[in-house]
Design an enzyme around this catalytic site. Structure first.
Site: not given
Length: 368
Positions: A199, A223, A294, A297, A320, A330
């Site tokens: 990120r 995060k 992003h 990414r 994730h 995806y």
């Protein structure tokens, strides 16, 4: 006293921002924010405070529920005077409204969903503690969310993007003046983003000692606050080594000595600055795609999934916590892979080449 890391300073600044936001909310809101502190990040609490400020400003200016009182002086009873219809009116208001500076704002389906979710969490907290009698927010249906298209760069666009950063061929004369000073840094930064999928906040938060060339890894803070190591390939290594030769010649501003990526002001580069440089170079490659950090990414995640077909690996590398998040992002690629399978199994072929299942005399049982 040692200099604070980017993430330590960010948390301090965020706490100060949150306190300022809370000063404009009803005093009883502090109970909610103390209650959710153990299970939420300060970033999440700031988002809640921002959304709730809009909600109470709506109640104050657009309804008769509390028009005669300052928002700060409202008591908890105001929540019981709000009906489901009022909250539905609030969602309609959010589609186009003006803030305190008379700046026009608008919300799409995702903005509406987030702001309703904030009000729901607020109500749920006090209702669960039996501090209010009604929970109208729970009755209002969440806006329907449509799947967003995943925007990413194609392989040839990635190559063209890095070439543009390296050569500056299509930059304006004014941009070229800065390009001579930032080319090596920009190339290292974008190569790192495209080659690891980290990120933008993780990128700008990197310190020099977070890079381990021996093991080809960088130490980042995710995060949620977890510290992990993300590994990089040869192209990233080459770009970083070239940049560090230049970086080691710069004397940073006090407090920014450890920062890996520096601005021209010799301070740690900001998220906003990275967003602007991505926009600058990406606009030279494609006018039809709005490319942000992003999206770089997403580009990395797409390429990694295409190469490995391992959705769990992609989820792990991208950080994730739920693989379903990765699958959702995806899904289009997954559908493409499923479509490829349509002709893999032949039911009727040329008779001379056909081998029937009967010939193998297999017993597969109840195979689903």
């Amino acid at each position: 006293m040692p200099a604070k890391t980017y993430h330590e300073q960010y948390k301090i600044n965020a706490e100060i921002r949150l306190r300022e936001q809370l000063k404009t909310l009803p005093a009883f809101a502090a109970v909610f924010f103390r209650g959710i502190e153990p299970t939420t990040s300060v970033r999440t609490r700031i988002a809640y405070a921002y959304d709730l400020n809009i909600f109470f400003n709506f109640l104050k200016t657009e309804t008769d529920i509390c028009r005669d009182k300052a928002v700060r002086d409202l008591d908890l009873g105001v929540l019981d005077r709000v009906s489901p219809t009022t909250i539905q009116d609030y969602l309609d208001y959010l589609k186009v409204y003006s803030n305190n500076e008379d700046t026009e704002r608008s919300n799409g389906e995702r903005g509406l969903s987030r702001k309703l979710s904030s009000v729901r969490s607020f109500y749920n907290y006090f209702y669960r503690l039996q501090m209010i009698q009604n929970n109208p927010a729970s009755i209002v249906r969440m806006p329907k969310l449509h799947d967003k298209d995943i925007i990413r760069l194609d392989s040839d666009e990635v190559s063209t993007l890095l070439d543009e950063v390296d050569t500056g061929t299509n930059l304006t004369k004014q941009q070229l003046n800065f390009h001579d000073k930032t080319r090596v840094r920009d190339l290292a930064l974008l190569t790192l983003l495209l080659g690891t999928g980290i990120r933008v906040s993780e990128c700008v938060g990197l310190d020099i000692n977070d890079v381990d060339f021996k093991n080809h890894g960088i130490r980042i803070i995710r995060k949620g606050g977890n510290q992990v190591v993300v590994y990089f390939g040869d192209e990233v290594e080459e770009a970083l080594l070239e940049y560090l030769k230049e970086r080691n010649q710069v004397i940073p501003v006090e407090g920014h000595e450890n920062a890996l990526f520096l601005s021209l002001q010799r301070k740690r580069i900001s998220v906003r600055a990275v967003e602007m440089l991505v926009k600058k170079y990406a606009s030279l490659v494609t006018q039809l795609k709005k490319i942000t950090p992003h999206k770089l990414r997403s580009t990395y995640g797409t390429q990694l999934y295409k190469e490995t077909g391992d959705i769990y690996l992609v989820a792990d590398v991208l950080g994730h916590s739920d693989v379903n998040t990765t699958k959702k992002h995806y899904a289009a690629i997954e559908d493409s892979r499923r479509r490829m399978a349509r002709n893999m199994v032949t039911l009727k072929g040329n008779k001379k080449d056909q081998v029937t299942i009967d010939a193998f005399d297999l017993d597969l049982g109840d195979c689903d």
